[in-house]
Design a protein around this motif. Structure first.
Motif, short mmCIF file in Angstrom:
data_model
loop_
_atom_site.label_atom_id
_atom_site.label_comp_id
_atom_site.label_asym_id
_atom_site.label_seq_id
_atom_site.Cartn_x
_atom_site.Cartn_y
_atom_site.Cartn_z
N UNK A 12 0.82 -1.21 0.00
CA UNK A 12 0.00 0.00 0.00
C UNK A 12 0.85 1.26 0.00
N UNK A 13 1.90 1.25 0.82
CA UNK A 13 2.80 2.42 0.88
C UNK A 13 3.49 2.66 -0.46
N UNK A 14 3.95 1.59 -1.08
CA UNK A 14 4.61 1.72 -2.39
C UNK A 14 3.61 2.27 -3.41
N UNK A 15 2.40 1.71 -3.42
CA UNK A 15 1.36 2.18 -4.34
C UNK A 15 1.01 3.63 -4.12
N UNK A 16 0.89 4.05 -2.86
CA UNK A 16 0.56 5.44 -2.57
C UNK A 16 1.69 6.39 -2.98
N UNK A 17 2.94 5.96 -2.77
CA UNK A 17 4.07 6.79 -3.22
C UNK A 17 4.04 6.97 -4.73
N UNK A 18 3.77 5.87 -5.44
CA UNK A 18 3.69 5.95 -6.90
C UNK A 18 2.52 6.83 -7.32
N UNK A 19 1.38 6.67 -6.67
CA UNK A 19 0.19 7.46 -7.01
C UNK A 19 0.46 8.94 -6.80
N UNK A 23 0.13 11.77 -9.70
CA UNK A 23 -0.80 12.89 -9.57
C UNK A 23 -0.08 14.23 -9.63
N UNK A 24 1.04 14.36 -8.92
CA UNK A 24 1.79 15.61 -8.93
C UNK A 24 2.26 15.93 -10.36
N UNK A 25 2.72 14.90 -11.06
CA UNK A 25 3.16 15.08 -12.45
C UNK A 25 2.01 15.55 -13.34
N UNK A 26 0.78 15.17 -12.96
CA UNK A 26 -0.41 15.56 -13.74
C UNK A 26 -1.02 16.87 -13.27
N UNK A 27 -0.34 17.57 -12.36
CA UNK A 27 -0.82 18.89 -11.96
C UNK A 27 -1.65 18.95 -10.70
N UNK A 28 -1.70 17.86 -9.94
CA UNK A 28 -2.45 17.85 -8.69
C UNK A 28 -1.54 18.33 -7.55
N UNK A 29 -2.12 19.02 -6.60
CA UNK A 29 -1.42 19.39 -5.38
C UNK A 29 -1.90 18.45 -4.27
N UNK A 30 -1.00 17.76 -3.62
CA UNK A 30 -1.37 16.83 -2.55
C UNK A 30 -1.59 17.64 -1.28
N UNK A 31 -2.80 17.54 -0.72
CA UNK A 31 -3.12 18.26 0.52
C UNK A 31 -2.98 17.36 1.74
N UNK A 32 -3.39 16.12 1.61
CA UNK A 32 -3.37 15.17 2.73
C UNK A 32 -3.04 13.78 2.21
N UNK A 33 -2.40 13.01 3.07
CA UNK A 33 -2.13 11.61 2.76
C UNK A 33 -2.58 10.79 3.96
N UNK A 34 -3.33 9.73 3.71
CA UNK A 34 -3.85 8.85 4.76
C UNK A 34 -4.68 9.62 5.79
N UNK A 47 -5.79 18.77 -4.61
CA UNK A 47 -6.42 19.93 -5.20
C UNK A 47 -6.00 20.00 -6.65
N UNK A 48 -6.99 20.02 -7.52
CA UNK A 48 -6.76 20.28 -8.93
C UNK A 48 -7.84 21.28 -9.33
N UNK A 49 -7.50 22.57 -9.16
CA UNK A 49 -8.51 23.61 -9.31
C UNK A 49 -9.38 23.40 -10.54
N UNK A 50 -10.67 23.57 -10.36
CA UNK A 50 -11.37 24.05 -9.17
C UNK A 50 -11.85 22.93 -8.24
N UNK A 51 -11.32 21.73 -8.40
CA UNK A 51 -11.84 20.56 -7.67
C UNK A 51 -10.99 20.16 -6.48
#
Length: 120
Positions: A12-19, A23-34, A47-51
């Motif tokens: 799960x940790x490996x998958x979440x790190x990859x995810x 996501x960051x590469x696709x323009x998402x800002x990570x606000x929270x993890x777990x 966050x991927x404005x406006x969502x």
């Protein structure tokens, strides 16, 4: 020397790190993890404005017993929605939200499936 197999937490940790990287590469800002609320957990809140996007990450070594995204059942969705509602209220969010599933193949980390609007 053969390494011991990964347990579910390690996978799960490996998958979440990859995810997170995907996501960051696709323009998402990570606000929270777990993010946890009662007995529920949301893997990633982005966050991927406006969502505001809640992401359930599923990863497997093999599709022998089905695909990772198929493991997101009604009970899991219900818990995610409950935790998301708490988070939305806590940060006073008044815009649109989306619920995604990011399915990761741990055997080939270049293979993944990002399902936007997976449930609501």
């Amino acid at each position: 020397m053969q390494s011991k197999p990964l347990n579910n937490k390690e996978k799960g940790d490996i998958g979440e790190n990859m995810a997170e990287k995907i996501l960051v590469k696709s323009g998402y800002e990570i606000l929270e993890r777990n993010y946890r609320f009662k007995r529920a957990e949301i893997d990633l809140i982005c966050l991927k404005p406006p969502l505001l996007v809640f992401v359930e990450v599923k990863s497997l070594n093999s599709s022998l017993h089905g695909y990772p995204e198929e493991r997101v059942n009604y009970g899991k969705v219900k818990k995610i929605l409950e935790a998301a509602e708490h988070y939305i209220y806590a940060i006073n969010w008044h815009k649109d939200v989306r619920f995604d599933i990011l399915s990761i193949d741990l055997k080939d980390n270049t293979k993944y499936l990002h399902i936007e609007d997976a449930f609501y």
